[in-house]
Enzyme design. Structure first.
Site, short mmCIF file in Angstrom:
data_model
loop_
_atom_site.label_atom_id
_atom_site.label_comp_id
_atom_site.label_asym_id
_atom_site.label_seq_id
_atom_site.Cartn_x
_atom_site.Cartn_y
_atom_site.Cartn_z
N ASP A 101 -44.75 -30.71 22.01
CA ASP A 101 -43.81 -30.38 21.03
C ASP A 101 -43.51 -29.22 20.68
OD1 ASP A 101 -46.30 -29.90 20.50
OD2 ASP A 101 -46.07 -29.97 18.24
N GLU A 158 -49.30 -30.28 18.92
CA GLU A 158 -49.76 -29.14 18.64
C GLU A 158 -49.65 -28.26 17.63
OE1 GLU A 158 -50.84 -24.73 19.48
OE2 GLU A 158 -48.88 -25.66 19.27
#
Ligand SMILES: CCCCCCCC/C=C\CCCCCCCC(=O)N[C@@H](CC(N)=O)C(=O)O
Ligand SMILES: [Zn+2]
Ligand SMILES: [Zn+2]
Length: 510
Positions: free
Chosen positions: A136, A200
């Protein structure tokens, strides 16, 4: 009572003073000349370099560009682009067929969009290790970018895109290195895991944490784990002679603290002596003006500078080698820049403030959020106590919405397999000094501390101060050469990790 001294006593005192000064200078010089040698040569051969054909080289750049075109954005803790996360899943399956189809790889999806690979080694007596990365990215709009952030376009030898540094280049780099290894017929001796988290940037709750749960149910223990970190810093640390590789052996703790002030609402024509906004502002100002204590040298950051002392120009080299003497000066100098300040203390960042709905209404509530990053020598409890003492106003209600202590310090001694294998791979490839350091940002690796004591943070790329500003910023990009070197790093690290012994180095000229 007056104290009188004869000429003789003055002479003796002067002599004692000069002798003490001479002893201090001698100790300083001796310690400087006894500094550990950072040019290391390793016993035995490391993994050979990868030789790429031209079409393979093009393939790896295309693999990265394709990944950058998928906007896997984490917008907020509750909002992610799940369509893009789905697309990314299909993308890596098609880009790395050997990884997904190898009989040596067990693949599974975790938490919906995170990926876990278990690569089977031939020697079950060796503990597996793990490579971690995240797919991400933080949001980006095209304003201010030379090339659109989700176009994967290239200019002057640089591939642009959100995630080209943080962290898709490592996601693709790790998978690409394994794809090439399988293509050349490689069979690992030591088993390893690859974990690719999908959240994350918003704490890793559904990605990394679920991967940890999955591994814990299988009683997995790891020899070491490697996640993102600062890399090889070029011109970033003031006064150093050449680029330096920093391996994060711990990371700072964090507290996200909400401050709320309630007061009676009313008409702005008759304001109270103090409003909720005024009380809150005063508290925020006190927090910003009263920084938490400078703790330089009480955590592993002292080791970083002592180990690197030889790498600084005079007179910093003498000062770094003798922190026992120069700590008061160095700690003050470091606190002058935001990046140095982040190393020496728990930082205080005012990040969100809210209050008021209309120009002629006194609001009932004002709120703010303050983000602290904890120095390794402090705990959440200590910092919260200090913060209450600084604010010293019971009308300000404090509530910690996220808080964790600094991470344990991973071993970095000569006996540690993970640290020394990383160090060897870094020195073989980049020919730079390597030192342990505190990672001032947080990573998914923090969720893995029950699986291994050896958690390291390092990204295999040379970064200037300008490059660091591109992480989460404008014009994030990676050079073609930098990306290829990164793949080379994982190619060598995976093979070096097959060893059953800790790499041994001798201090000598290369
Ligand atoms: C083939 C491989 C090429 C390697 C290229 C890697 C380039 C990476 C260079 C630098 C990366 C700098 C590391 C930044 C980590 C940032 C982590 C972060 O922002 N964390 C957040 C979120 C969190 N996990 O809490 C934070 O707020 O600290
Ligand atoms: Zn990252
Ligand atoms: Zn990030």
């Amino acid at each position: 009572m007056a104290i009188s001294m004869g000429k003789g006593s003055v002479g003796v005192l002067t002599g004692v003073f000069i002798a003490s000064l001479a002893v201090v200078v001698a100790v300083l010089l001796l310690r400087t000349y006894n500094l550990p040698e950072l040019k290391v040569a390793w016993k035995g051969k490391g993994a050979p370099r990868i030789e790429l054909e031209e079409d393979e080289r093009e393939q790896l750049y295309e693999a990265l560009k394709g990944a950058l075109r998928i906007p896997t954005v984490s917008f907020s803790p509750s909002e992610q682009n799940t369509t893009a996360l789905e697309e990314f899943k299909e993308y890596i399956k098609s880009a790395f067929p050997r990884v997904f189809n190898s009989s040596l790889v067990e693949y599974e999806l975790v938490g919906g969009y995170s990926h876990l690979f278990n690569v089977q080694g031939s020697d079950n007596s060796l503990l597996p290790y793990m490579l971690l990365a995240h797919l991400d990215v933080v949001p980006a709009t095209p304003e201010g970018w030379d090339l659109p952030p989700f176009s994967g376009e290239e200019k002057d030898g640089y591939i642009y895109g959100r995630g080209s540094l943080d962290d898709k280049s490592r996601v693709i780099g790790i998978l690409q290195a394994l794809e090439f290894l399988f293509k050349k017929g490689y069979k690992p001796r030591r088993s390893f895991y690859i974990g690719l988290g999908h959240d994350e940037e918003i704490s890793g709750r559904h990605g990394a944490k679920e991967i940890v749960k999955t591994l814990e149910t299988r009683n997995v223990k790891l020899e070491y784990l490697l996640d993102e970190g600062f890399g090889v810093l070029d011109g970033v640390i003031y006064g150093t002679k050449r680029p330096i590789a920093l391996i994060g052996v711990t990371e700072k703790g964090a507290i996200t603290l909400n401050l709320t002030v309630n007061s009676p609402p009313g008409h702005s024509s008759m304001p109270p002596r103090e409003s909720s906004i005024g009380i809150l502002s005063a508290a925020l100002s006190r927090l910003e003006q009263n920084r938490l204590p400078n703790l330089f040298g009480t955590g592993p950051e002292g080791s970083t500078f002592e180990q690197l002392a030889n790498e600084f120009y005079w007179p910093l080299n003498i000062m770094m080698a003798n922190l026992w003497f120069f700590n008061p000066i160095i700690s003050r100098l470091m606190a002058l820049t935001p990046s140095g300040n982040a190393i020496v203390r728990t930082t205080t960042a005012l990040t969100i403030v809210n209050g008021g709905i209309k120009a002629n209404v006194i609001p009932a509530t004002a709120t703010a959020t303050v983000n602290f990053r904890l120095h390794p020598a402090q705990t959440v409890e200590e910092v919260l106590n200090m913060v209450s003492e600084i604010i010293m106003d019971e009308r300000v209600i404090l509530s910690a919405i996220k808080a964790f202590d600094p991470l344990p310090i991973s071993p970095y001694d000569e006996e540690n397999f993970g640290y020394q294998t990383l160090k060897r791979t870094i020195t073989d490839l980049f020919s730079v000094p390597v030192a342990p350091a505190v990672c001032t940002v947080n990573t998914d690796s923090r969720h893995f501390v029950n699986l291994t004591e050896s958690v390291y943070r390092f990204s295999p790329v040379v970064m200037t101060a300008e490059d660091l500003g591109r992480v989460h910023g404008l014009n994030e990009r990676i050079s073609r050469e930098g990306f290829e070197t990164g793949i080379q790093f994982y190619w060598q690290l995976i093979q070096n990790s097959d060893s059953d012994t800790v790499p041994v180095h001798r201090h000598s000229e290369l």
